[in-house]
Design an enzyme around this catalytic site. Structure first.
Site, PDB file in Angstrom:
ATOM      1  N   ARG A  98      -7.425 -11.801  44.981  1.00 22.98           N
ATOM      2  CA  ARG A  98      -8.459 -11.397  45.930  1.00 22.98           C
ATOM      3  C   ARG A  98      -8.919 -12.611  46.739  1.00 22.98           C
ATOM      4  O   ARG A  98      -8.940 -13.742  46.238  1.00 22.98           O
ATOM      5  CB  ARG A  98      -9.640 -10.820  45.145  1.00 22.98           C
ATOM      6  CG  ARG A  98     -10.779 -10.214  45.981  1.00 22.98           C
ATOM      7  CD  ARG A  98     -10.347  -8.998  46.731  1.00 22.98           C
ATOM      8  NE  ARG A  98     -11.495  -8.184  47.149  1.00 22.98           N
ATOM      9  CZ  ARG A  98     -11.472  -7.355  48.186  1.00 22.98           C
ATOM     10  NH1 ARG A  98     -10.390  -7.233  48.922  1.00 22.98           N
ATOM     11  NH2 ARG A  98     -12.532  -6.629  48.480  1.00 22.98           N
ATOM     12  N   THR A 371      -5.248  -0.909  53.853  1.00 21.85           N
ATOM     13  CA  THR A 371      -4.686  -1.367  52.594  1.00 21.85           C
ATOM     14  C   THR A 371      -3.294  -0.753  52.408  1.00 21.85           C
ATOM     15  O   THR A 371      -2.863   0.081  53.206  1.00 21.85           O
ATOM     16  CB  THR A 371      -5.619  -1.028  51.415  1.00 21.85           C
ATOM     17  OG1 THR A 371      -6.927  -1.456  51.743  1.00 21.85           O
ATOM     18  CG2 THR A 371      -5.210  -1.664  50.125  1.00 21.85           C
ATOM     19  N   THR A 389      -4.280  -5.922  50.804  1.00 28.19           N
ATOM     20  CA  THR A 389      -5.087  -5.501  51.950  1.00 28.19           C
ATOM     21  C   THR A 389      -5.472  -6.670  52.837  1.00 28.19           C
ATOM     22  O   THR A 389      -5.440  -7.828  52.412  1.00 28.19           O
ATOM     23  CB  THR A 389      -6.375  -4.804  51.445  1.00 28.19           C
ATOM     24  OG1 THR A 389      -7.086  -4.258  52.559  1.00 28.19           O
ATOM     25  CG2 THR A 389      -7.278  -5.774  50.698  1.00 28.19           C
ATOM     26  N   ASN A 391      -8.283  -5.533  54.706  1.00 26.05           N
ATOM     27  CA  ASN A 391      -9.507  -4.765  54.906  1.00 26.05           C
ATOM     28  C   ASN A 391      -9.375  -3.811  56.085  1.00 26.05           C
ATOM     29  O   ASN A 391      -8.558  -2.908  56.015  1.00 26.05           O
ATOM     30  CB  ASN A 391     -10.735  -5.665  55.033  1.00 26.05           C
ATOM     31  CG  ASN A 391     -12.025  -4.894  54.754  1.00 26.05           C
ATOM     32  OD1 ASN A 391     -12.018  -3.892  54.052  1.00 26.05           O
ATOM     33  ND2 ASN A 391     -13.128  -5.358  55.291  1.00 26.05           N
ATOM     34  N   ASP A 413     -16.874  -6.913  52.785  1.00 21.23           N
ATOM     35  CA  ASP A 413     -16.957  -6.252  51.478  1.00 21.23           C
ATOM     36  C   ASP A 413     -18.012  -6.870  50.582  1.00 21.23           C
ATOM     37  O   ASP A 413     -18.296  -6.348  49.501  1.00 21.23           O
ATOM     38  CB  ASP A 413     -15.600  -6.276  50.782  1.00 21.23           C
ATOM     39  CG  ASP A 413     -14.747  -5.078  51.147  1.00 21.23           C
ATOM     40  OD1 ASP A 413     -15.208  -4.233  51.922  1.00 21.23           O
ATOM     41  OD2 ASP A 413     -13.604  -4.986  50.661  1.00 21.23           O
ATOM     42  N   SER A 442     -14.002  -5.109  45.126  1.00 17.19           N
ATOM     43  CA  SER A 442     -12.915  -4.326  45.702  1.00 17.19           C
ATOM     44  C   SER A 442     -12.840  -2.962  45.046  1.00 17.19           C
ATOM     45  O   SER A 442     -13.323  -2.761  43.933  1.00 17.19           O
ATOM     46  CB  SER A 442     -11.582  -5.058  45.498  1.00 17.19           C
ATOM     47  OG  SER A 442     -10.485  -4.259  45.900  1.00 17.19           O
ATOM     48  N   SER A 443     -12.190  -2.029  45.743  1.00 20.56           N
ATOM     49  CA  SER A 443     -11.886  -0.722  45.160  1.00 20.56           C
ATOM     50  C   SER A 443     -10.416  -0.577  44.797  1.00 20.56           C
ATOM     51  O   SER A 443     -10.017   0.459  44.262  1.00 20.56           O
ATOM     52  CB  SER A 443     -12.260   0.398  46.140  1.00 20.56           C
ATOM     53  OG  SER A 443     -13.645   0.430  46.366  1.00 20.56           O
ATOM     54  N   GLY A 463     -10.008   2.627  50.884  1.00 20.83           N
ATOM     55  CA  GLY A 463     -11.413   2.266  50.762  1.00 20.83           C
ATOM     56  C   GLY A 463     -11.997   2.690  49.441  1.00 20.83           C
ATOM     57  O   GLY A 463     -11.333   2.686  48.406  1.00 20.83           O
TER      58      GLY A 463
END
Length: 575
Positions: A98, A371, A389, A391, A413, A442-443, A463
């Protein structure tokens, strides 16, 4: 105990159904399966497997090609999560690549002089960019888990970047949506307006600067991107547009290995993403809540009601408790426990929706609508589920000149202003506030499922909807669906706030929608402007999944039919 008695016991055990099933289970898959959002990426993965690589080498190849052909969704200027299973050791590992916050990106830097939130700065250009993590993940995965040199795994992406690929419809549409931002920056114009015009569907799109950056990464590893020629150009390009990056913080980026979240749902062992992903904890909560009911015995409306209520409660907890575990205390053990889920289940009325403002709390975070995800099983049983991703569509819109690297806009985010919704209508608080080197929540939820009969890898973009789409995919597999049917499942979503059930076109037949409204749910359906929320688009996500069926020793792939350029394939690659 006599030797004869022990022998008889052994015979009885080996004749039992469980033992026979275990004996009959194949040791290795009959080939390899890859599902990704673009056929060139899927083909690159098989090219690497045929060259003697394993699933982890193939994951680098697929990821890198997606980084070339899907700048709308991901790229070297972004980040991702690699969920890996090593068949030899039986070990699962979560590789966290990330993006991280630059030291300059404090909450105060995202306010206008009058104290209001500067949405443009959060979403576009240099201040929206987190330090990229994906190139470091390639190096890490190649060195620790792969068999091939990084140069071999990156060769397909270098070739596609140099020779080009046909622009597809989603690429062209996405550019038009973001062109006002993209064309602010000279480096971006050099790439996307190289022909003098915006990319058009069907024309060949070449990226020679990106090919050169990938070559340097292949030759020099980490230093080929984070230091030297490319690193200097990245820092200079960001700062020329008003940012405040330093060479030191770029070069100090590190990949983190984390222990995945594991829990059981019915006959399945689920292995999934830990923080800074919010997806794994949410999945554990939702599925363990739902385990209290036999969903297969329920009609569509009451079943959907219970699923929505589980979503509501998991997303409420996401708001308050989740963030980067290196910076905040995440009560993971509590939130993923079956006892905690039972307590949440007890608050659900099977005959009535729970208004979100009746659940304790005052506050809500998210991820992107774009993503990308891919899933791999190789001939040895190694697995990779990878979500990556930049975003929003085309990330920040900023390409530092001479790099070809389109940078992310993941800073949005973070909770850049407490209580202020981000680009997707959700908000956050202190647990997800920016700090130097901190990873934004993050998701992304790459996930494995395993039972005595099937082994599965799955994931999707979308998302905050990523989490609920993976949930529906798991429920689909549990109901007996195959990979392609799971990839095509209709989708719906609830995220606590706003208190709205969103759904794709056709997800709810009229009678189900009417029954849900009668239970007290507010629905936001495509074309329906009466309800609140951030709107419900026609179709969501791009789910990619692969399945090894242990009963008949077959492999299957499922590529989301919503995406016409995706590809799932099975190939008999020699071990």
């Amino acid at each position: 105990m006599t030797r004869l008695f022990r022998t008889l016991l052994l015979v009885v055990f080996l004749a039992s159904p469980a033992a026979l099933a275990q004996q009959a289970r194949p040791a290795h898959p009959p080939g390899a399966a890859i599902a990704s959002a673009h056929e060139l990426a899927t083909d690159a993965g098989f090219e690497t497997l045929r060259a003697g690589g394993n699933a982890f080498d193939a994951a680098i190849s697929v990821s890198a090609v997606l980084s070339v052909v899907e700048p709308i969704s991901s790229g070297l200027g972004g980040g991702g999560f690699f969920l890996l299973h090593d068949a030899g050791s039986g070990r699962d590992v979560f590789v966290d690549a990330r993006e991280t916050a630059p030291a300059s990106a404090t909450q105060e830097r995202y306010l206008k002089p009058d104290g209001s939130f500067d949405r443009d700065r959060a979403m576009n250009g240099p201040w929206s960019v987190g330090i990229p993590g994906l190139p470091a993940a390639f190096v890490h995965v190649a060195e620790k888990y792969g068999r091939l040199p990084l140069a071999t795994s990156l060769a397909p992406a270098i070739r596609v970047a140099r020779e080009g690929f046909p622009v597809y419809a989603r690429f062209a549409r996405g550019y038009q949506q973001r062109r006002d931002v993209m064309e602010r920056y000279p480096g971006t114009r050099e790439v996307f307006l190289a022909s003098g015009e915006a990319p058009k569907e069907g024309e060949l799109f070449r990226q020679p600067d990106l090919a050169r950056t990938l070559e340097l990464l292949a030759e020099r590893g980490f230093d080929g991107f984070y230091r030297g020629e490319v690193g200097a150009k990245l820092v200079a390009g960001v700062n020329a547009e008003g940012g405040e990056w330093t060479a030191e913080e770029l070069a100090s980026y590190t990949v983190k290995e984390r222990e995945p979240i594991r829990f059981r749902y019915r006959d399945w062992e689920i292995t999934t993403a830990p923080p800074p992903s919010s997806g794994g904890i949410a999945l554990a909560q939702m599925l363990q809540i739902l385990e209290g009911w036999d969903l297969d015995e329920l009609d569509a409306a009451p079943r959907t009601h219970l699923v929505v209520e589980s979503m509501r409660r998991a997303f409420r907890d996401r708001t308050f408790y989740l963030g980067d575990p290196d910076f905040v205390q995440v009560p993971q053990r509590l939130l993923t426990s079956a006892d905690y889920a039972a307590g949440l289940r007890a608050t659900i009325n099977p005959a009535k929706a729970t208004p979100s403002d009746m659940l304790s709390g005052e506050r809500t975070p998210l991820e992107d609508e774009e993503t990308t995800h891919f899933s791999i099983i190789d001939t040895e049983g190694n697995r990779a589920a990878v979500t990556q991703t930049v975003n929003l569509l085309f990330g920040s819109g900023l390409v530092p000149p001479g790099t070809g690297v389109l940078l992310n806009n993941e800073m949005d985010d973070f909770a850049l202003k407490p209580g202020t919704p981000n680009a997707f209508g959700v908000m956050g608080y202190d647990a997800n506030a920016p700090e130097p080197g901190k990873r934004m929540l993050s998701s992304m939820t790459p996930t494995f499922m395993q039972s005595g009969e099937r082994v599965v890898a799955l994931g999707t973009p979308g998302g905050s909807r990523i989490i609920t789409m993976v949930l529906l995919g798991i429920l689909g597999y549990d109901a007996g669906l195959g990979a392609q049917a799971v990839a095509a499942l209709p989708r719906y979503h609830h995220q606590w706030m706003p208190d709205v059930v969103e759904a794709e076109s056709g997800a709810f037949p009229p009678e189900v929608a009417e029954a849900l409204r009668a239970l007290g749910h507010t629905l936001k359906l495509p074309g329906d402007e009466a309800a609140g929320g951030r709107g419900s688009s026609h179709v969501w996500g791009n789910l990619q999944t692969v399945e090894w069926n242990l009963r008949d020793d077959t492999l299957h792939g499922g590529s989301d039919p919503r995406n016409p350029v995706g590809k799932a394939a099975v190939e008999a690659v020699a071990r």
